[in-house]
Design a protein around this motif. Structure first.
Motif, short mmCIF file in Angstrom:
data_model
loop_
_atom_site.label_atom_id
_atom_site.label_comp_id
_atom_site.label_asym_id
_atom_site.label_seq_id
_atom_site.Cartn_x
_atom_site.Cartn_y
_atom_site.Cartn_z
N UNK A 99 -15.70 20.93 22.81
CA UNK A 99 -14.93 21.53 23.91
C UNK A 99 -14.66 22.99 23.60
N UNK A 100 -14.98 23.90 24.53
CA UNK A 100 -14.79 25.32 24.26
C UNK A 100 -13.32 25.73 24.28
N UNK A 101 -13.02 26.77 23.54
CA UNK A 101 -11.74 27.45 23.66
C UNK A 101 -11.83 28.39 24.86
N UNK A 102 -10.77 29.14 25.14
CA UNK A 102 -10.79 29.98 26.34
C UNK A 102 -10.10 31.31 26.08
N UNK A 103 -10.47 32.31 26.88
CA UNK A 103 -9.72 33.56 26.94
C UNK A 103 -9.27 33.75 28.39
N UNK A 104 -8.06 34.21 28.55
CA UNK A 104 -7.50 34.46 29.88
C UNK A 104 -7.40 35.96 30.08
N UNK A 105 -7.95 36.45 31.19
CA UNK A 105 -7.96 37.88 31.45
C UNK A 105 -6.70 38.35 32.19
#
Length: 324
Positions: free
Chosen positions: A6-12
């Protein structure tokens, strides 16, 4: 043996508007990207079928479901009727560094349990169930963006509605635009880990009690909507958007930033970055900056004390990578 990834994420833009205290009154929105750094979970039948062996940051060998100390494991295993398993967790980055690892763990665990039992649930269903577990059953004071950002893969515009429903829209960009975005984005590890719960609890209270904080959050939602429309024509706009979003976010509550974060950000901007932000709730973890073209090398040279990490898209989302 079954393994989920499961990927991690970045929030813009828009982070914090996914908190129930805000979106139930005003509606929220974020622009989020799944990151090609992962949480890996594996499970197979335990030799001692009357108990469990659970390996994550520690090792548990409970005999019964009720003895499991890991709250997410206990809740999901109860919901899915999982008994007598050998479970293992590993990840590309430490927990508590602002990349949504806790929700990635929950989403990946739900996917894993489905596969273990020979069932299938779609990625949006997995995200919704992860929200139900973390916010509803476990009462965590967190938002909903991480569950969807980690489950879906790609670049997504995610909206949070007052009736608790969530809608997700994939944002299409060309391969050339994606490559330019990846080339300009870089994460710097500032050190430390933290639990997001306390920072987010303070942020929710501040938005409730301060008109200034509420106005900043509403502006951040407008930013997310605007960037969603504009990024398809010019990905370099992400720098100024990140800068504005960070200036707003750092004013929301105490504990979001600190002198080390501010000093690193100022050095990055002075070296040519066009914007950036701390990832996650605040106080520790990764600083994301956008430094296109020759500015990338200059920014990396200006932060020699912080390890730099490339940013690459994950386009798949949570998935089963092995089953035997």
């Amino acid at each position: 043996m079954i393994i989920s990834r499961t990927p991690l994420r970045v929030s813009f833009c828009g982070g914090g508007s996914d908190l129930p205290a805000f979106y139930r009154e005003h509606g929220g929105a974020v622009l989020s990207m799944s990151l090609a750094r992962y949480v890996y979970l594996s499970m197979h039948e335990y030799f001692q079928s009357d108990g469990y062996i659970l390996k994550y940051s520690r090792v548990e060998t409970p005999k019964t479901l009720g003895e499991i100390e890991h709250r997410i494991l206990r809740q999901v295993f109860e919901d899915y009727g999982i008994r007598g398993v050998d479970f293992n967790s590993s990840a590309d980055v430490p927990a508590g560094t602002g990349l949504g690892s806790s929700s990635a763990f929950t989403v990946g665990l739900l996917n894993l349990c489905n596969a273990y039992q020979g069932r299938y649930e779609g990625r949006t269903t997995l995200a919704a169930k992860a929200c139900e577990i973390e916010l509803g059953k476990l009462g965590e004071p967190i938002g909903k963006q991480d569950q969807y950002g980690c489950a879906l893969g790609g670049l997504n515009f995610i909206e949070f509605h007052p009736d608790d429903s969530v809608t997700c829209e994939s944002v299409p960009i060309t391969q050339a635009m994606r490559e330019r975005l990846e080339a300009g984005l870089v994460m710097f590890y500032l050190g430390g880990t933290r639990s997001a719960s306390e920072v987010l609890r303070k942020q929710s209270e501040q938005v409730k009690n301060s008109k200034r904080a509420l106005g900043s959050m509403q502006a951040m939602v407008r930013q997310a909507r605007s960037l969603r429309a504009e990024i398809m024509s010019d990905v370099d706009l992400i720098g100024p958007y990140l800068h504005e979003a960070w200036q707003r976010k750092r004013s929301l509550a105490d504990g979001i930033t600190n002198p080390r974060i501010d000093e690193a950000y100022e050095r990055a901007m002075a070296a040519g970055a066009t914007g950036g932000k701390l990832l996650g709730a605040g106080d520790a973890g990764f600083l994301l900056v956008y430094a296109p073209d020759e500015a990338r090398a200059q920014v990396c040279a200006a932060l020699p004390d912080c390890k730099a990490y490339d940013v690459r898209f994950d386009s798949i989302g949570t998935t089963i990578i092995y089953s035997d």
